[in-house]
Scaffold this motif. Structure first.
Motif, PDB file in Angstrom:
ATOM      1  N   LYS A 166       0.817  -1.215   0.000  1.00  0.00           N
ATOM      2  CA  LYS A 166       0.000   0.000   0.000  1.00  0.00           C
ATOM      3  C   LYS A 166       0.848   1.261   0.000  1.00  0.00           C
ATOM      4  O   LYS A 166       2.057   1.217   0.164  1.00  0.00           O
ATOM      5  CB  LYS A 166      -0.989  -0.010   1.166  1.00  0.00           C
ATOM      6  CG  LYS A 166      -0.394  -0.217   2.534  1.00  0.00           C
ATOM      7  CD  LYS A 166      -1.562  -0.354   3.524  1.00  0.00           C
ATOM      8  CE  LYS A 166      -1.076  -0.847   4.869  1.00  0.00           C
ATOM      9  NZ  LYS A 166      -2.216  -1.100   5.751  1.00  0.00           N
ATOM     10  N   GLY A 167       0.155   2.385  -0.191  1.00  0.00           N
ATOM     11  CA  GLY A 167       0.867   3.663  -0.302  1.00  0.00           C
ATOM     12  C   GLY A 167       0.735   4.201  -1.716  1.00  0.00           C
ATOM     13  O   GLY A 167      -0.189   3.827  -2.442  1.00  0.00           O
ATOM     14  N   PRO A 168       1.691   5.066  -2.111  1.00  0.00           N
ATOM     15  CA  PRO A 168       1.584   5.703  -3.424  1.00  0.00           C
ATOM     16  C   PRO A 168       1.470   4.679  -4.550  1.00  0.00           C
ATOM     17  O   PRO A 168       2.254   3.730  -4.623  1.00  0.00           O
ATOM     18  CB  PRO A 168       2.893   6.491  -3.540  1.00  0.00           C
ATOM     19  CG  PRO A 168       3.299   6.742  -2.132  1.00  0.00           C
ATOM     20  CD  PRO A 168       2.864   5.538  -1.355  1.00  0.00           C
ATOM     21  N   LEU A 169       0.477   4.877  -5.406  1.00  0.00           N
ATOM     22  CA  LEU A 169       0.234   3.965  -6.527  1.00  0.00           C
ATOM     23  C   LEU A 169      -0.078   4.797  -7.765  1.00  0.00           C
ATOM     24  O   LEU A 169      -0.942   5.679  -7.719  1.00  0.00           O
ATOM     25  CB  LEU A 169      -0.953   3.045  -6.211  1.00  0.00           C
ATOM     26  CG  LEU A 169      -1.489   2.208  -7.382  1.00  0.00           C
ATOM     27  CD1 LEU A 169      -0.465   1.159  -7.824  1.00  0.00           C
ATOM     28  CD2 LEU A 169      -2.806   1.521  -7.001  1.00  0.00           C
ATOM     29  N   VAL A 170       0.624   4.512  -8.837  1.00  0.00           N
ATOM     30  CA  VAL A 170       0.334   5.162 -10.116  1.00  0.00           C
ATOM     31  C   VAL A 170      -0.623   4.273 -10.899  1.00  0.00           C
ATOM     32  O   VAL A 170      -0.289   3.145 -11.239  1.00  0.00           O
ATOM     33  CB  VAL A 170       1.623   5.400 -10.929  1.00  0.00           C
ATOM     34  CG1 VAL A 170       1.283   5.965 -12.310  1.00  0.00           C
ATOM     35  CG2 VAL A 170       2.574   6.337 -10.187  1.00  0.00           C
ATOM     36  N   ILE A 171      -1.818   4.781 -11.147  1.00  0.00           N
ATOM     37  CA  ILE A 171      -2.763   4.100 -12.033  1.00  0.00           C
ATOM     38  C   ILE A 171      -2.626   4.766 -13.395  1.00  0.00           C
ATOM     39  O   ILE A 171      -2.660   5.995 -13.494  1.00  0.00           O
ATOM     40  CB  ILE A 171      -4.209   4.242 -11.512  1.00  0.00           C
ATOM     41  CG1 ILE A 171      -4.328   3.579 -10.133  1.00  0.00           C
ATOM     42  CG2 ILE A 171      -5.206   3.633 -12.498  1.00  0.00           C
ATOM     43  CD1 ILE A 171      -5.672   3.818  -9.457  1.00  0.00           C
ATOM     44  N   THR A 172      -2.419   3.960 -14.441  1.00  0.00           N
ATOM     45  CA  THR A 172      -2.222   4.563 -15.767  1.00  0.00           C
ATOM     46  C   THR A 172      -2.905   3.760 -16.853  1.00  0.00           C
ATOM     47  O   THR A 172      -3.192   2.569 -16.681  1.00  0.00           O
ATOM     48  CB  THR A 172      -0.718   4.736 -16.086  1.00  0.00           C
ATOM     49  OG1 THR A 172      -0.593   5.471 -17.314  1.00  0.00           O
ATOM     50  CG2 THR A 172      -0.002   3.404 -16.219  1.00  0.00           C
ATOM     51  N   GLY A 173      -3.169   4.426 -17.938  1.00  0.00           N
ATOM     52  CA  GLY A 173      -3.802   3.744 -19.059  1.00  0.00           C
ATOM     53  C   GLY A 173      -3.835   4.595 -20.308  1.00  0.00           C
ATOM     54  O   GLY A 173      -3.193   5.652 -20.386  1.00  0.00           O
ATOM     55  N   LEU A 174      -4.588   4.092 -21.296  1.00  0.00           N
ATOM     56  CA  LEU A 174      -4.663   4.718 -22.613  1.00  0.00           C
ATOM     57  C   LEU A 174      -6.114   5.023 -22.952  1.00  0.00           C
ATOM     58  O   LEU A 174      -7.009   4.269 -22.576  1.00  0.00           O
ATOM     59  CB  LEU A 174      -4.093   3.770 -23.675  1.00  0.00           C
ATOM     60  CG  LEU A 174      -2.603   3.483 -23.588  1.00  0.00           C
ATOM     61  CD1 LEU A 174      -2.246   2.273 -24.455  1.00  0.00           C
ATOM     62  CD2 LEU A 174      -1.791   4.705 -24.005  1.00  0.00           C
ATOM     63  N   ALA A 175      -6.320   6.112 -23.679  1.00  0.00           N
ATOM     64  CA  ALA A 175      -7.655   6.466 -24.154  1.00  0.00           C
ATOM     65  C   ALA A 175      -7.547   6.970 -25.579  1.00  0.00           C
ATOM     66  O   ALA A 175      -6.507   7.526 -25.968  1.00  0.00           O
ATOM     67  CB  ALA A 175      -8.265   7.540 -23.249  1.00  0.00           C
ATOM     68  N   TRP A 176      -8.604   6.739 -26.356  1.00  0.00           N
ATOM     69  CA  TRP A 176      -8.558   7.157 -27.757  1.00  0.00           C
ATOM     70  C   TRP A 176      -9.971   7.286 -28.304  1.00  0.00           C
ATOM     71  O   TRP A 176     -10.914   6.730 -27.739  1.00  0.00           O
ATOM     72  CB  TRP A 176      -7.769   6.142 -28.596  1.00  0.00           C
ATOM     73  CG  TRP A 176      -8.326   4.745 -28.594  1.00  0.00           C
ATOM     74  CD1 TRP A 176      -9.169   4.189 -29.519  1.00  0.00           C
ATOM     75  CD2 TRP A 176      -8.074   3.704 -27.615  1.00  0.00           C
ATOM     76  NE1 TRP A 176      -9.448   2.871 -29.181  1.00  0.00           N
ATOM     77  CE2 TRP A 176      -8.798   2.556 -28.025  1.00  0.00           C
ATOM     78  CE3 TRP A 176      -7.306   3.633 -26.446  1.00  0.00           C
ATOM     79  CZ2 TRP A 176      -8.777   1.359 -27.297  1.00  0.00           C
ATOM     80  CZ3 TRP A 176      -7.298   2.443 -25.719  1.00  0.00           C
ATOM     81  CH2 TRP A 176      -8.015   1.321 -26.147  1.00  0.00           C
ATOM     82  N   SER A 177     -10.088   8.035 -29.392  1.00  0.00           N
ATOM     83  CA  SER A 177     -11.377   8.162 -30.061  1.00  0.00           C
ATOM     84  C   SER A 177     -11.170   8.363 -31.546  1.00  0.00           C
ATOM     85  O   SER A 177     -10.355   9.191 -31.963  1.00  0.00           O
ATOM     86  CB  SER A 177     -12.152   9.356 -29.498  1.00  0.00           C
ATOM     87  OG  SER A 177     -13.287   9.612 -30.322  1.00  0.00           O
ATOM     88  N   GLY A 178     -11.916   7.617 -32.330  1.00  0.00           N
ATOM     89  CA  GLY A 178     -11.864   7.774 -33.786  1.00  0.00           C
ATOM     90  C   GLY A 178     -12.651   8.974 -34.269  1.00  0.00           C
ATOM     91  O   GLY A 178     -12.633   9.300 -35.454  1.00  0.00           O
ATOM     92  N   ASN A 179     -13.367   9.627 -33.347  1.00  0.00           N
ATOM     93  CA  ASN A 179     -14.167  10.797 -33.713  1.00  0.00           C
ATOM     94  C   ASN A 179     -13.473  12.113 -33.405  1.00  0.00           C
ATOM     95  O   ASN A 179     -14.036  13.173 -33.704  1.00  0.00           O
ATOM     96  CB  ASN A 179     -15.511  10.757 -32.982  1.00  0.00           C
ATOM     97  CG  ASN A 179     -16.456   9.748 -33.615  1.00  0.00           C
ATOM     98  OD1 ASN A 179     -16.777   9.849 -34.788  1.00  0.00           O
ATOM     99  ND2 ASN A 179     -16.881   8.758 -32.840  1.00  0.00           N
ATOM    100  N   GLY A 180     -12.319  12.076 -32.755  1.00  0.00           N
ATOM    101  CA  GLY A 180     -11.659  13.331 -32.418  1.00  0.00           C
ATOM    102  C   GLY A 180     -10.631  13.136 -31.335  1.00  0.00           C
ATOM    103  O   GLY A 180     -10.011  12.074 -31.244  1.00  0.00           O
ATOM    104  N   ALA A 181     -10.465  14.163 -30.505  1.00  0.00           N
ATOM    105  CA  ALA A 181      -9.441  14.132 -29.461  1.00  0.00           C
ATOM    106  C   ALA A 181     -10.072  13.754 -28.120  1.00  0.00           C
ATOM    107  O   ALA A 181     -11.223  14.096 -27.848  1.00  0.00           O
ATOM    108  CB  ALA A 181      -8.777  15.496 -29.344  1.00  0.00           C
ATOM    109  N   ILE A 182      -9.306  13.070 -27.296  1.00  0.00           N
ATOM    110  CA  ILE A 182      -9.735  12.777 -25.928  1.00  0.00           C
ATOM    111  C   ILE A 182      -9.665  14.087 -25.128  1.00  0.00           C
ATOM    112  O   ILE A 182      -8.649  14.787 -25.161  1.00  0.00           O
ATOM    113  CB  ILE A 182      -8.827  11.695 -25.307  1.00  0.00           C
ATOM    114  CG1 ILE A 182      -9.081  10.337 -25.976  1.00  0.00           C
ATOM    115  CG2 ILE A 182      -9.033  11.600 -23.785  1.00  0.00           C
ATOM    116  CD1 ILE A 182     -10.488   9.775 -25.798  1.00  0.00           C
ATOM    117  N   THR A 183     -10.753  14.381 -24.418  1.00  0.00           N
ATOM    118  CA  THR A 183     -10.770  15.598 -23.602  1.00  0.00           C
ATOM    119  C   THR A 183     -10.614  15.286 -22.119  1.00  0.00           C
ATOM    120  O   THR A 183     -10.111  16.115 -21.359  1.00  0.00           O
ATOM    121  CB  THR A 183     -12.084  16.377 -23.800  1.00  0.00           C
ATOM    122  OG1 THR A 183     -13.177  15.458 -23.664  1.00  0.00           O
ATOM    123  CG2 THR A 183     -12.126  17.017 -25.183  1.00  0.00           C
TER     124      THR A 183
END
Ligand code: MTE
Ligand code: MO
Length: 426
Positions: free
Chosen positions: A317-334
């Motif tokens: 436990k303690g500091p944890l970095v949660i990370t991932g990817l996002a994308w859209s074929g219709n435009g930019a991720i906001t």
């Protein structure tokens, strides 16, 4: 595990203590063991002699300790390796650019070896002047460089009926994101002269590859003239053979199947061909047995790459970095929201940089993990206002018969030991 992982754990704790002293937020991560650590106090082998010379790696490969960061297949999905698929190790990558060396591959009749000297690209059909370009010809047109994701329409397709494959690589790894260099399709179509074709409304291009499958697809003229690219470089270097060397088509935001590799012919037509790849395949069967077709765009989607089944939390436990990817074929991720409790409450993650149209975005959420179980989810939003749906919402509209275009929200269950598994929440 071995001595060496224990050692690097100790040096990490020492680093964290230093960070705490400078006021960073990592104070609780663990006591320092810097004192007496031979990695600090002793001269190590790598500092006692010389390293490799500059002639040792004329073209570099990842260091041996990273040899697990590779494309993988799923045995029961890979009936044969010729007409098949493998998966990008997205769980182990960071940032947004996918190295070509581990970017997933999908071929219908194997990857072919085509020399630049033997490369020809024909434009025919409803144009003023049918043309054939050599590779050298293509290099003399004004060039563009742009970054786009390619997602196979079947990405996450095995998850329609329920949680199945245990790892982000397998559930979401039919995607890559590269910086492409080439010429626009518009440039070449204009070179061939579109005027004789008269009104462009209702016109199509039919694109096919030089491999035995040819992978022919029809693309509406509006898209062809908008942002499609004839690419010959990816991430600065020549396309790898498996991604279509020497030339592939780039169809930003649209399903990977349309990104024809080893591109050899573009025919301008007044109707779509209705080829195999756009009728018996790449259509979506609905609950009532009818099928949706021309489902080209890849809707907004996201995935937490770590923690995930292949990336358990190993530091407690303690500091944890949660990370991932996002994308859209219709435009930019906001924006990307992350939930720790299966979608009951949400927090906004940090985007590594402002979203770019039809390219991967990296997100991070830094939490102080209390060691209790989590149901991790991420949900992407794009600049059209679209919000990534839950699996339940998607199934309500599309039923359970589809393979393609599954962009439902993924859940990873993380237990108190930090192990993660693919689950669904209702
Ligand atoms: N000529 C040709 N182009 C092709 C294919 C193919 O088999 N032959 N496969 C398509 C499919 S289904 C996908 S998802 C993408 C995969 O591109 P990649 O192998 O570079 O990841 O290429 C597309 N273009
Ligand atoms: Mo695909």
């Amino acid at each position: 595990m071995t001595d060496s992982s224990a050692k690097s754990g100790a040096s990490r704790r020492a680093f964290l203590k230093g960070a705490a002293a400078t006021g960073a937020a990592l104070g609780a991560a663990g006591a320092a063991h810097a004192e007496g650590d031979p990695l600090i106090t002793e001269v190590q082998d790598w500092a006692a002699g010389l390293g490799d010379g500059v002639d040792a790696t004329p073209y570099g490969m990842p260091i041996e300790f990273e040899d697990h960061v590779i494309r993988r297949t799923v045995e029961w999905l890979t009936a044969d390796t010729i007409s098949s698929i493998n998966f990008t190790p997205i769980h182990a990558l960071d940032g947004t650019i996918t190295p070509q060396g581990c970017a997933f591959e999908r071929h219908h009749s194997g990857a072919i070896t085509l020399r630049k000297e033997d490369y020809r690209l024909m434009i025919n059909g409803m144009v003023d002047t049918p043309l054939v370009f050599t590779y050298e010809d293509l290099e003399r047109f004004p060039r563009v460089t742009r970054t786009f994701f390619l997602e196979c329409a079947a990405n996450t397709g095995m998850e329609w009926a329920g949680a199945q494959l245990n790892g982000a690589q397998y559930t979401h790894g039919m995607i890559h994101n590269m910086e492409y260099t080439g010429v626009t399709l518009r440039t070449l179509l204009e070179e061939a002269g579109l005027d004789a074709a008269g009104d462009l409304a209702g016109k199509w291009v039919y694109v096919e590859g030089a491999d035995a499958s040819s992978n022919g697809r029809s693309i509406p003229m509006e898209k062809a003239l908008d942002d499609c690219m004839i690419a010959f470089k990816a991430n600065g270097e020549a396309l790898r053979m498996e991604h279509g060397y020497p030339v592939r088509l780039v169809v930003p935001g649209w399903e990977g199947n349309m990104w024809v590799k080893w591109l050899r012919r573009i025919e301008v037509m007044d109707k779509p061909v209705e080829s195999r790849e756009e009728t018996s395949k790449y259509t979506d069967t609905m609950a009532d047995g009818t099928s949706r077709k021309w489902t080209w765009t890849m809707d907004a989607k996201s995935i937490i790459t770590s923690p995930s089944p292949q990336m358990p939390i190993t530091h407690g436990k303690g500091p944890l970095v949660i990370t991932g990817l996002a994308w859209s074929g219709n435009g930019a991720i906001t924006a990307v929201d992350v939930s720790l409790d299966g979608g009951v409450t949400w927090q906004e993650a940090r985007l590594a940089e402002p979203g770019k149209p039809m390219a991967l975005s990296r997100f991070y959420l830094d939490i102080d993990w209390d060691g209790s179980e989590m149901f991790l989810q991420s949900r992407a939003m794009d600049d059209t206002g679209y919000v990534q749906p839950t699996k339940a919402q998607l199934r309500e509209v599309r039923g359970l018969n589809s393979i393609y275009h599954n962009n439902g929200i993924q859940t990873w269950h993380v237990n108190a030991e930090g192990e993660a598994n693919n689950v669904e929440v209702s």
